[in-house]
Design an enzyme around this catalytic site. Structure first.
Site, short mmCIF file in Angstrom:
data_model
loop_
_atom_site.label_atom_id
_atom_site.label_comp_id
_atom_site.label_asym_id
_atom_site.label_seq_id
_atom_site.Cartn_x
_atom_site.Cartn_y
_atom_site.Cartn_z
N CYS A 27 0.87 -1.17 0.00
CA CYS A 27 0.00 0.00 0.00
C CYS A 27 0.91 1.22 0.00
O CYS A 27 2.04 1.17 -0.46
CB CYS A 27 -0.96 -0.02 1.19
SG CYS A 27 -0.14 -0.12 2.80
N SER A 28 0.47 2.33 0.56
CA SER A 28 1.26 3.55 0.49
C SER A 28 2.48 3.53 1.39
O SER A 28 3.43 4.28 1.16
CB SER A 28 0.39 4.77 0.85
OG SER A 28 -0.20 4.57 2.12
#
Length: 602
Positions: A27-28
């Protein structure tokens, strides 16, 4: 500078080697590993890997927190792993609790959707802002084209959900999307409006555009049918027979039963959340904002994603989770800025500044794992300020219209055509949260005793004996514990000092003999006349420069006098190539004699 290839190898080893890995995504800020056996994970060792900020097992995944370098680390891990298709799925799911399995499924389905939804939503919110300022007319062709582009991810959200669900379930994503697409056909919509039937059974009139749960149930049924049909159908006709039968069964059953059930589930799920919001109002927003540091650390905040995605797909907006995130995100940023100002630990200061900036732009994991969760005072400050900020935006009824983490660059997510003050109060909540968290952080933060002790060693001799060593380099002398490389700062090589050089010249600190010179010239060793062994290491990770910028003035085996020039090095070249030029002088073996280092000045 992080050696991603080396770190990737360590990460893979400490999650139980390649054979234990079924899937890895990112994810980020995190690498997310789906594993066969979580008992093989060594969390303590994972946390020590260079570039890793933390590691947890949550939501049915081993999550390795990397921060802003997650893409580079993921690429290195992916390259090291190669093809994972040969790894059979074992009883991993059986070892997970039902709640963890459900959460892992939700994350797998909704996490990949966020970039598309956020991108389209941000485009629409920016257009809305442009029209409010009179920069673009809502009746212009350009505005309409851009607005349609922004609407596409939400209108065709069922198709995107069908794709990610199929990926999560490891079935054919194209056929799965075809099943969902049947629900969105314009002619199908028209038929449902007119009261369509199937073998005499009435089909509920539902508009499936922007719906998520009907698509998930549709693909779940398809996945079961695909596996059964693939197992029993002849190989010669499998390529068309499996999709033919699966589609023929899946779509009607979805229209008759699963679609209405998914629609009702989505409606009721939203009603439950709105029940708390309608009964507790801004208190619910404040409570959620205060608890978000703990929820994010456990991965439990992902459970809000289906609700948030469903709400932003409507014109009503989302009034709870994303507004509460204003309180959490900017509280993390404010506290980290305060820590950076208050701490005397230069390494912690660098981490805090980086984390504060990331949180200011909506990415809180670096702040959460680098600062907040490691310090009770910081955690308390974030929770308190976040609750106040969340309560404020909840009180003024702020709503979000884009499913993305609130940050300074994404605040247009709160732009509303129906309420021009919505964006204003969102900014007020942001500002109030930042100010309160910064002030509270300033007054509550205290360095750990050991950090204070090191920082206050002004003009203090760091003694382990009577043999006196001069500084080998002109510059500021600091404790070796301040060095960013744990090999040196941990003292595993021996006691010593670090010097931030002002001049690129290394001199002998005492009479002795050059015992060793590294091939890459960045380090050399000498032995004093008393037999004490000293290591000089110029810069961190400068071995990768392969000798560039280093000029030797001595040879191995050469006798040298105190103050004699040993080496010249180009500080600018070291820095320009991205390396830390700090010079370390380490006594690797004092032969049980007393040694006295130069004064440390904080």
């Amino acid at each position: 500078m992080i050696d991603y290839k080396s770190s990737a190898k360590d990460i893979i080893r400490f999650v139980g080697t390649k054979e234990n890995i079924n899937k890895v995504i990112h994810c980020s800020t995190r690498l997310r590993f789906t594993l066969n056996d979580f008992d093989k994970v060594d969390l303590d060792e994972l946390k020590k890997v260079t570039g890793v900020m933390g590691a947890i097992i949550a939501a049915g995944q081993c999550q390795v927190i990397v921060g802003n370098n997650v893409v580079e680390m993921f690429d290195a891990v992916h390259e090291e792993l190669g093809n994972l298709s040969g790894n059979p799925e074992t009883s991993q799911k059986q070892k997970m609790k039902p709640g963890a399995v459900f959460l892992d499924f939700l994350i797998g389905v909704f996490q990949p959707l966020i970039p598309a939804i956020a991108g389209g939503g941000m485009l629409k919110s920016i257009l809305l802002l442009f029209s409010a300022f009179g920069w673009m007319s809502t009746t212009s062709s350009t505005y309409n084209v851009l607005n349609l582009i922004g609407s596409a991810p939400l209108v065709f959200l069922p198709l995107l959900v069908g794709f990610t669900t199929a990926q999560k379930l490891n079935v054919n994503p194209v056929v799965a999307m075809s099943a969902v697409a049947a629900l969105l056909l314009p002619d199908m919509t028209t038929a449902l409006t007119k009261g369509a039937t199937f073998f005499g059974m009435g089909i509920t009139n539902i508009t499936y555009a922007s719906q998520v749960f009907p698509a998930i149930l549709c693909v779940l049924l398809y996945s079961v049918l695909e596996r059964i049909l693939t197992k029993y159908s002849p190989k010669a006709i499998r390529i068309f027979f499996v999709p033919l039968v699966a589609l023929t069964i899946t779509v009607p059953i979805t229209l008759l039963f699963l679609g209405p059930a998914g629609y009702v589930f989505g409606e009721e799920f939203t009603k439950v959340i709105f029940f708390f919001y309608s009964h507790f109002g801004f208190i619910a927003t404040a409570l959620l904002a205060g608890l978000l540091p703990l929820l994010v650390s456990l991965g439990m905040h992902k459970a809000f994603i289906p609700y948030a995605v469903a709400q932003v797909s409507t014109t009503a907006g989302e009034p709870l989770y994303l507004p509460a995130s204003i309180g959490h995100n900017f509280a993390e940023s404010g506290v980290c800025f305060a820590v950076a100002l208050r701490t005397r630990d230069k390494n912690l200061r660098a981490t805090a500044i980086s984390a504060a900036i990331s949180a200011f732009f909506g990415i809180t994991e670096p702040a959460l794992y680098g600062i907040t969760l490691q310090n009770k005072r910081a955690l308390g400050s974030v929770m308190a300020a976040g609750a106040i900020g969340g309560g404020l935006v909840g009180f003024f009824g702020v709503k979000a219209f884009v499913a993305v983490g609130p940050g300074i660059a994404s605040m247009t997510m709160f732009a509303s055509k129906a309420d021009s003050n919505n964006l204003l109060w969102a900014f007020v909540g942001m500002a109030v949260t930042m100010i309160i968290s910064f002030v509270v952080g300033l007054f509550t933060w205290k360095d750990r005793p050991e950090a204070i002790e090191v920082a206050e060693e002004k003009i203090k001799m760091h003694k382990i004996g009577a043999v006196r060593l001069a500084s080998p380099v002109t510059g500021k002398v600091e404790p070796i514990s301040q060095v960013s490389d744990s090999v040196f700062s941990s003292g595993v090589l021996g006691d010593g000092i670090a010097i931030i050089p002002k001049e690129g010249k290394l001199f002998a600190p005492i009479d002795g003999k050059i015992a060793m010179i590294y091939e890459t010239k960045h380090a050399l060793g000498m032995t004093t006349v008393d037999g004490i062994e000293i290591l000089f290491h110029i810069g961190i990770d400068t071995v990768k420069m392969n000798g560039k910028g280093f000029k030797l003035h001595v040879k191995q085996g050469q006798n040298v006098k105190k103050g004699e020039l040993l080496m010249e090095f180009d500080i600018s070249q070291i820095s320009n190539e991205g390396y830390d030029p700090t010079v370390m002088m380490i006594v690797t073996d004092n032969k049980q004699q007393e040694v006295e280092f130069p004064a440390i000045i904080a």
